[in-house]
Design a protein around this motif. Sequence first.
Motif, PDB file in Angstrom:
ATOM      1  N   LYS A 235     -54.261 -18.522 -15.743  1.00 40.40           N
ATOM      2  CA  LYS A 235     -53.409 -19.317 -14.999  1.00 40.40           C
ATOM      3  C   LYS A 235     -51.699 -18.765 -16.493  1.00 40.40           C
ATOM      4  N   ARG A 236     -52.452 -18.194 -17.437  1.00 39.63           N
ATOM      5  CA  ARG A 236     -50.662 -17.760 -18.880  1.00 39.63           C
ATOM      6  C   ARG A 236     -50.293 -16.064 -18.287  1.00 39.63           C
ATOM      7  N   GLN A 237     -51.058 -15.479 -16.769  1.00 42.62           N
ATOM      8  CA  GLN A 237     -50.328 -14.263 -15.903  1.00 42.62           C
ATOM      9  C   GLN A 237     -50.045 -14.554 -15.972  1.00 42.62           C
ATOM     10  N   ILE A 238     -49.644 -15.518 -14.605  1.00 41.85           N
ATOM     11  CA  ILE A 238     -49.107 -16.337 -12.852  1.00 41.85           C
ATOM     12  C   ILE A 238     -48.339 -16.630 -13.330  1.00 41.85           C
ATOM     13  N   PHE A 239     -47.708 -16.816 -14.693  1.00 40.75           N
ATOM     14  CA  PHE A 239     -46.212 -17.608 -14.979  1.00 40.75           C
ATOM     15  C   PHE A 239     -45.720 -16.312 -15.272  1.00 40.75           C
ATOM     16  N   LYS A 240     -45.990 -15.695 -15.233  1.00 41.18           N
ATOM     17  CA  LYS A 240     -45.165 -14.146 -15.829  1.00 41.18           C
ATOM     18  C   LYS A 240     -44.332 -13.777 -14.404  1.00 41.18           C
ATOM     19  N   VAL A 241     -45.104 -14.178 -13.067  1.00 38.26           N
ATOM     20  CA  VAL A 241     -44.513 -13.715 -12.448  1.00 38.26           C
ATOM     21  C   VAL A 241     -42.624 -14.177 -11.745  1.00 38.26           C
ATOM     22  N   ILE A 242     -42.189 -13.650 -11.651  1.00 38.80           N
ATOM     23  CA  ILE A 242     -40.896 -14.641 -11.777  1.00 38.80           C
ATOM     24  C   ILE A 242     -40.778 -15.583 -10.424  1.00 38.80           C
ATOM     25  N   GLY A 243     -39.980 -16.697  -9.923  1.00 36.00           N
ATOM     26  CA  GLY A 243     -40.963 -17.176  -9.642  1.00 36.00           C
ATOM     27  C   GLY A 243     -40.580 -18.611  -9.392  1.00 36.00           C
ATOM     28  N   ILE A 244     -43.302 -18.509 -10.080  1.00 34.25           N
ATOM     29  CA  ILE A 244     -43.680 -18.672  -9.920  1.00 34.25           C
ATOM     30  C   ILE A 244     -43.497 -20.947 -10.803  1.00 34.25           C
ATOM     31  N   ARG A 245     -42.958 -20.347 -12.201  1.00 31.94           N
ATOM     32  CA  ARG A 245     -42.755 -21.938 -13.043  1.00 31.94           C
ATOM     33  C   ARG A 245     -41.684 -22.623 -12.418  1.00 31.94           C
ATOM     34  N   GLU A 246     -40.971 -21.310 -11.205  1.00 34.63           N
ATOM     35  CA  GLU A 246     -39.428 -22.624 -10.456  1.00 34.63           C
ATOM     36  C   GLU A 246     -40.501 -23.359  -9.646  1.00 34.63           C
TER      37      GLU A 246
ATOM     38  N   LYS B 210     -43.122 -23.885  -9.123  1.00 34.65           N
ATOM     39  CA  LYS B 210     -44.452 -25.057  -9.639  1.00 34.65           C
ATOM     40  C   LYS B 210     -43.124 -26.222  -9.685  1.00 34.65           C
ATOM     41  N   GLU B 211     -41.932 -26.179 -10.525  1.00 33.60           N
ATOM     42  CA  GLU B 211     -40.707 -27.290 -10.456  1.00 33.60           C
ATOM     43  C   GLU B 211     -40.264 -28.128  -9.588  1.00 33.60           C
ATOM     44  N   PHE B 212     -40.616 -27.356  -8.332  1.00 33.09           N
ATOM     45  CA  PHE B 212     -39.680 -27.641  -6.938  1.00 33.09           C
ATOM     46  C   PHE B 212     -41.071 -28.661  -6.233  1.00 33.09           C
ATOM     47  N   ILE B 213     -41.887 -28.526  -6.768  1.00 34.28           N
ATOM     48  CA  ILE B 213     -43.189 -28.701  -5.920  1.00 34.28           C
ATOM     49  C   ILE B 213     -43.373 -30.177  -7.206  1.00 34.28           C
ATOM     50  N   ASP B 214     -43.406 -30.014  -8.587  1.00 36.08           N
ATOM     51  CA  ASP B 214     -43.360 -31.034  -8.738  1.00 36.08           C
ATOM     52  C   ASP B 214     -42.348 -32.143  -9.110  1.00 36.08           C
ATOM     53  N   LYS B 215     -41.173 -31.873  -8.083  1.00 36.49           N
ATOM     54  CA  LYS B 215     -40.081 -32.411  -7.451  1.00 36.49           C
ATOM     55  C   LYS B 215     -39.208 -32.937  -9.077  1.00 36.49           C
ATOM     56  N   LYS B 216     -39.240 -31.809  -9.804  1.00 35.33           N
ATOM     57  CA  LYS B 216     -38.510 -31.734 -10.756  1.00 35.33           C
ATOM     58  C   LYS B 216     -37.526 -31.220 -11.115  1.00 35.33           C
ATOM     59  N   THR B 217     -36.432 -30.087  -9.967  1.00 33.42           N
ATOM     60  CA  THR B 217     -35.416 -29.310  -9.496  1.00 33.42           C
ATOM     61  C   THR B 217     -35.616 -29.879  -7.973  1.00 33.42           C
ATOM     62  N   SER B 218     -34.059 -28.797  -7.847  1.00 31.02           N
ATOM     63  CA  SER B 218     -34.033 -29.153  -5.824  1.00 31.02           C
ATOM     64  C   SER B 218     -34.440 -27.849  -5.694  1.00 31.02           C
ATOM     65  N   MET B 219     -34.306 -27.696  -4.347  1.00 32.52           N
ATOM     66  CA  MET B 219     -34.087 -25.936  -3.389  1.00 32.52           C
ATOM     67  C   MET B 219     -32.858 -24.972  -4.157  1.00 32.52           C
TER      68      MET B 219
ATOM     69  N   ILE C 237     -31.320 -15.657 -10.554  1.00 30.96           N
ATOM     70  CA  ILE C 237     -30.750 -15.453 -12.507  1.00 30.96           C
ATOM     71  C   ILE C 237     -32.059 -14.721 -13.376  1.00 30.96           C
ATOM     72  N   LYS C 238     -33.019 -15.007 -13.104  1.00 32.44           N
ATOM     73  CA  LYS C 238     -34.335 -14.783 -13.373  1.00 32.44           C
ATOM     74  C   LYS C 238     -35.011 -13.449 -13.064  1.00 32.44           C
ATOM     75  N   THR C 239     -34.460 -13.088 -12.427  1.00 34.44           N
ATOM     76  CA  THR C 239     -34.617 -11.607 -11.454  1.00 34.44           C
ATOM     77  C   THR C 239     -33.312 -11.237 -12.009  1.00 34.44           C
ATOM     78  N   ARG C 240     -32.146 -11.030 -12.386  1.00 38.17           N
ATOM     79  CA  ARG C 240     -30.992 -10.705 -12.492  1.00 38.17           C
ATOM     80  C   ARG C 240     -31.183 -10.142 -14.159  1.00 38.17           C
ATOM     81  N   GLN C 241     -31.781 -10.974 -14.737  1.00 37.34           N
ATOM     82  CA  GLN C 241     -31.697 -11.126 -15.913  1.00 37.34           C
ATOM     83  C   GLN C 241     -33.258  -9.912 -16.571  1.00 37.34           C
ATOM     84  N   TYR C 242     -34.331  -9.982 -15.527  1.00 33.62           N
ATOM     85  CA  TYR C 242     -35.400  -9.148 -15.730  1.00 33.62           C
ATOM     86  C   TYR C 242     -34.696  -7.456 -14.649  1.00 33.62           C
ATOM     87  N   ALA C 243     -33.786  -7.763 -14.038  1.00 34.49           N
ATOM     88  CA  ALA C 243     -33.211  -6.106 -13.822  1.00 34.49           C
ATOM     89  C   ALA C 243     -32.959  -5.307 -15.045  1.00 34.49           C
TER      90      ALA C 243
END
Length: 72
Positions: free
Chosen positions: A6-17, A19-28, A37-43
């Motif tokens: 579970k800790r490792q999977i949340f290191k993947v870009i987009g997973i946390r985001e 989950k927030e969308f599924i939990d209705k904490k953020t919009s599409m 943004i996260k992808t650009r920061q990683y690059a």
Amino acid sequence: ASDVYKRQIFKVIGIREIKEFIDKKTSMHDLKLNIVIKTRQYAKRQRTWARGQMSDWQKFDAEALSKFIKKL
């Protein structure tokens, strides 16, 4: 799933985001924006790391490389 997984999977870009969308904490819109943004920061972190690791590498001339490849 194990806690380690579970800790490792949340290191993947987009997973946390996602989950927030599924939990209705953020919009599409915010989901997409945050993943970009996260992808650009990683690059940027990769470029910064590479610049530090490869500072002693010799730079090559693109034209000279092209001529060398043609000879091969």
